[in-house]
Design a protein around this motif. Structure first.
Motif, PDB file in Angstrom:
ATOM      1  N   GLY A  43     -14.155  66.708   3.513  1.00  0.00           N
ATOM      2  CA  GLY A  43     -15.004  67.528   2.436  1.00  0.00           C
ATOM      3  C   GLY A  43     -15.933  68.402   3.205  1.00  0.00           C
ATOM      4  N   ALA A  44     -16.464  68.136   4.410  1.00  0.00           N
ATOM      5  CA  ALA A  44     -17.164  68.896   5.264  1.00  0.00           C
ATOM      6  C   ALA A  44     -16.669  70.147   5.749  1.00  0.00           C
ATOM      7  CB  ALA A  44     -18.042  68.181   6.317  1.00  0.00           C
ATOM      8  N   CYS A  45     -15.438  69.885   6.221  1.00  0.00           N
ATOM      9  CA  CYS A  45     -14.633  71.023   6.825  1.00  0.00           C
ATOM     10  C   CYS A  45     -14.139  71.791   5.889  1.00  0.00           C
ATOM     11  CB  CYS A  45     -13.366  70.211   7.571  1.00  0.00           C
ATOM     12  SG  CYS A  45     -13.650  69.247   9.050  1.00  0.00           S
ATOM     13  N   ILE A  46     -13.854  71.315   4.730  1.00  0.00           N
ATOM     14  CA  ILE A  46     -13.352  72.322   3.467  1.00  0.00           C
ATOM     15  C   ILE A  46     -14.440  73.161   3.224  1.00  0.00           C
ATOM     16  CG2 ILE A  46     -12.804  72.368   1.134  1.00  0.00           C
ATOM     17  CD1 ILE A  46     -11.181  70.104   1.435  1.00  0.00           C
ATOM     18  N   ILE A  47     -15.895  72.666   3.092  1.00  0.00           N
ATOM     19  CA  ILE A  47     -16.969  73.470   2.795  1.00  0.00           C
ATOM     20  C   ILE A  47     -17.080  74.408   3.821  1.00  0.00           C
ATOM     21  CG2 ILE A  47     -19.532  73.292   2.231  1.00  0.00           C
ATOM     22  CD1 ILE A  47     -18.946  70.356   1.011  1.00  0.00           C
ATOM     23  N   ALA A  48     -17.115  73.948   5.151  1.00  0.00           N
ATOM     24  CA  ALA A  48     -17.306  74.777   6.280  1.00  0.00           C
ATOM     25  C   ALA A  48     -16.438  75.969   6.013  1.00  0.00           C
ATOM     26  CB  ALA A  48     -17.549  74.163   7.461  1.00  0.00           C
ATOM     27  N   ALA A 290      -5.998  79.331  -8.480  1.00  0.00           N
ATOM     28  CA  ALA A 290      -6.280  78.158  -8.770  1.00  0.00           C
ATOM     29  C   ALA A 290      -6.196  77.286  -7.858  1.00  0.00           C
ATOM     30  CB  ALA A 290      -5.163  77.985  -9.793  1.00  0.00           C
ATOM     31  N   VAL A 291      -5.475  77.396  -6.903  1.00  0.00           N
ATOM     32  CA  VAL A 291      -5.648  76.362  -5.744  1.00  0.00           C
ATOM     33  C   VAL A 291      -6.822  76.496  -4.846  1.00  0.00           C
ATOM     34  CG1 VAL A 291      -4.323  75.782  -3.318  1.00  0.00           C
ATOM     35  CG2 VAL A 291      -3.052  76.332  -5.502  1.00  0.00           C
ATOM     36  N   ALA A 292      -7.391  77.736  -4.906  1.00  0.00           N
ATOM     37  CA  ALA A 292      -8.417  78.092  -4.205  1.00  0.00           C
ATOM     38  C   ALA A 292      -9.758  77.380  -4.814  1.00  0.00           C
ATOM     39  CB  ALA A 292      -8.948  79.562  -3.907  1.00  0.00           C
ATOM     40  N   ILE A 293      -9.839  77.354  -6.249  1.00  0.00           N
ATOM     41  CA  ILE A 293     -10.861  76.796  -6.913  1.00  0.00           C
ATOM     42  C   ILE A 293     -10.752  75.145  -6.725  1.00  0.00           C
ATOM     43  CG2 ILE A 293     -11.642  76.281  -9.109  1.00  0.00           C
ATOM     44  CD1 ILE A 293     -10.600  79.115  -9.979  1.00  0.00           C
ATOM     45  N   ILE A 294      -9.566  74.688  -6.933  1.00  0.00           N
ATOM     46  CA  ILE A 294      -9.195  73.141  -6.659  1.00  0.00           C
ATOM     47  C   ILE A 294      -9.754  72.692  -5.312  1.00  0.00           C
ATOM     48  CG2 ILE A 294      -7.532  71.553  -6.625  1.00  0.00           C
ATOM     49  CD1 ILE A 294      -6.083  72.922  -8.860  1.00  0.00           C
ATOM     50  N   ILE A 295      -9.407  73.248  -4.358  1.00  0.00           N
ATOM     51  CA  ILE A 295      -9.523  72.849  -3.070  1.00  0.00           C
ATOM     52  C   ILE A 295     -11.084  73.014  -2.613  1.00  0.00           C
ATOM     53  CG2 ILE A 295      -9.394  73.409  -0.528  1.00  0.00           C
ATOM     54  CD1 ILE A 295      -6.646  74.048  -1.127  1.00  0.00           C
ATOM     55  N   THR A 296     -11.625  73.964  -3.066  1.00  0.00           N
ATOM     56  CA  THR A 296     -13.257  74.272  -2.961  1.00  0.00           C
ATOM     57  C   THR A 296     -13.824  73.149  -3.570  1.00  0.00           C
ATOM     58  OG1 THR A 296     -12.994  76.378  -2.524  1.00  0.00           O
ATOM     59  CG2 THR A 296     -15.040  75.699  -3.020  1.00  0.00           C
ATOM     60  N   GLY A 299     -13.570  69.779  -1.903  1.00  0.00           N
ATOM     61  CA  GLY A 299     -14.410  69.691  -0.825  1.00  0.00           C
ATOM     62  C   GLY A 299     -15.817  69.074  -1.116  1.00  0.00           C
ATOM     63  N   PHE A 300     -16.437  69.860  -1.991  1.00  0.00           N
ATOM     64  CA  PHE A 300     -17.740  69.447  -2.470  1.00  0.00           C
ATOM     65  C   PHE A 300     -17.945  68.219  -3.084  1.00  0.00           C
ATOM     66  CE2 PHE A 300     -18.500  74.028  -2.495  1.00  0.00           C
ATOM     67  CZ  PHE A 300     -19.655  74.195  -1.481  1.00  0.00           C
ATOM     68  N   THR A 301     -16.787  67.655  -3.865  1.00  0.00           N
ATOM     69  CA  THR A 301     -16.772  66.454  -4.415  1.00  0.00           C
ATOM     70  C   THR A 301     -16.532  65.428  -3.283  1.00  0.00           C
ATOM     71  OG1 THR A 301     -15.824  67.222  -6.462  1.00  0.00           O
ATOM     72  CG2 THR A 301     -15.514  64.984  -6.039  1.00  0.00           C
ATOM     73  N   LEU A 302     -15.750  65.486  -2.463  1.00  0.00           N
ATOM     74  CA  LEU A 302     -15.440  64.565  -1.390  1.00  0.00           C
ATOM     75  C   LEU A 302     -16.767  64.163  -0.545  1.00  0.00           C
ATOM     76  CD1 LEU A 302     -12.009  65.562  -0.066  1.00  0.00           C
ATOM     77  CD2 LEU A 302     -12.618  63.661  -1.321  1.00  0.00           C
TER      78      LEU A 302
END
Length: 317
Positions: A43-48, A290-296, A299-302
């Protein structure tokens, strides 16, 4: 609504545990668990990555996100689109604009909406939560009555589905990017208010509060100098989770046409709405945002869920 309030109240109870059995602070132990959690690291890596792209995106974009440079290369009325190619890594949209550049600029708009709306919800919700929590903890009978009235109103807001509440607020205020921020922020207000108020109630019976009152410390100082700072742990966790919700709800409002009236400004929700008309001929135009919204949001959820589990002894096993 009961499930939502139960989760909020459970998170608020975590502040009552200020020390672990090893004598270390709750946050020190939680941070140790976060570093060992694969979910938190991912999650932190996705957010970063999302934040970096949002910040530097406009400077690394190969083309202007609003210029219709290749307008003649696409014929949307005839279902003629341009896919990924050398000069356009993600192809072109229906107006001949570089899709990759628009995705980079859209990340900035999405981050802006998510952060501002969450900050708005936190600021107003925290003010309401502090007022209600202080009144209930140190305000006597009159304070408890005030707290009861405020929390019944908060419960009414929590009973309304969040997206329905956001759409209602946006419809009243009119179409604009500011409207989206306010609408999503309003949805977050009751969550932060109830959470901070519950945290303050959990701290209200602590020994340091009783000692401060016995020493004659002013109530305002007890609340602002002691109770509130010690009640912020679950609120920080909720803020992380709320960013994921804010991004999804902001995209939903933009998709419904309640966002920025200037359709040329890239925003993932707007891009998704525009791609709907050409989904059969160019599905990738909808897939990218759509994929960008889901992945972002993931990340915050994880990270938020990992923080909640690290703080909650019942979930640590």
């Amino acid at each position: 609504m009961s499930t939502k309030t139960e989760k909020i109240d459970r998170l608020a109870e975590l502040t009552a545990q200020t020390e672990t059995s090893s004598g270390s602070s709750l946050w020190v132990e939680a941070f140790r668990r976060l570093r060992a959690s694969k979910m938190a690291v991912i999650g932190a890596c996705i957010i970063a990555a999302f934040v970096v792209i949002a910040v530097i995106g406009p400077w690394i974009a190969p083309h202007s996100p609003i210029a219709q440079t290749w307008r003649g290369d696409v014929l949307p009325n005839q279902n003629v689109f341009v896919g990924p190619r050398g000069g356009n890594w993600l192809g072109l949209d229906h107006l001949g604009r570089d899709e990759f550049s628009r995705m980079l600029e859209g990340a900035r708009q999405t981050l802006l909406v998510g952060v501002v709306s969450t900050a708005l919800g936190f600021a107003v919700g925290a003010a309401v939560g502090v007022a209600a929590g202080a009144a209930s903890t140190l305000g006597g009978r009159a304070g408890r009555r005030f707290d009861s009235v405020v929390m019944r109103f908060i419960d009414m807001m929590l009973a309304i589905p969040s997206l329905l509440l956001a759409v209602s607020v946006a419809a009243v205020l009119g179409q604009s990017l500011t409207t989206v921020m306010i609408a999503v922020g309003v949805v977050q207000i009751p969550i932060f208010a109830r959470l901070l108020r519950g945290s303050m109630l959990a701290q209200g019976g602590s020994e340091y509060v009783l000692a401060s009152r016995a020493l004659g410390v002013r109530k305002r100082r007890i609340v602002l100098g002691h109770i509130v700072p010690n009640s912020l742990s679950p609120v920080i966790v909720q803020a992380t989770l709320s960013l994921a919700t804010a991004i999804i709800e902001a995209a939903a409002l933009s998709y419904l046409g309640l966002g920025n009236p200037d359709a040329s400004v890239p925003e993932w929700g707007v891009m998704l709405a525009q791609a709907q008309s050409y989904f059969d001929a160019a599905p990738s135009l909808a897939v990218y945002p759509a994929v960008a919204i889901i992945i972002t949001a993931l990340g915050f959820t994880l990270l938020g869920e990992a923080m909640r589990e690290a703080l909650d002894p019942k979930l640590r096993g």
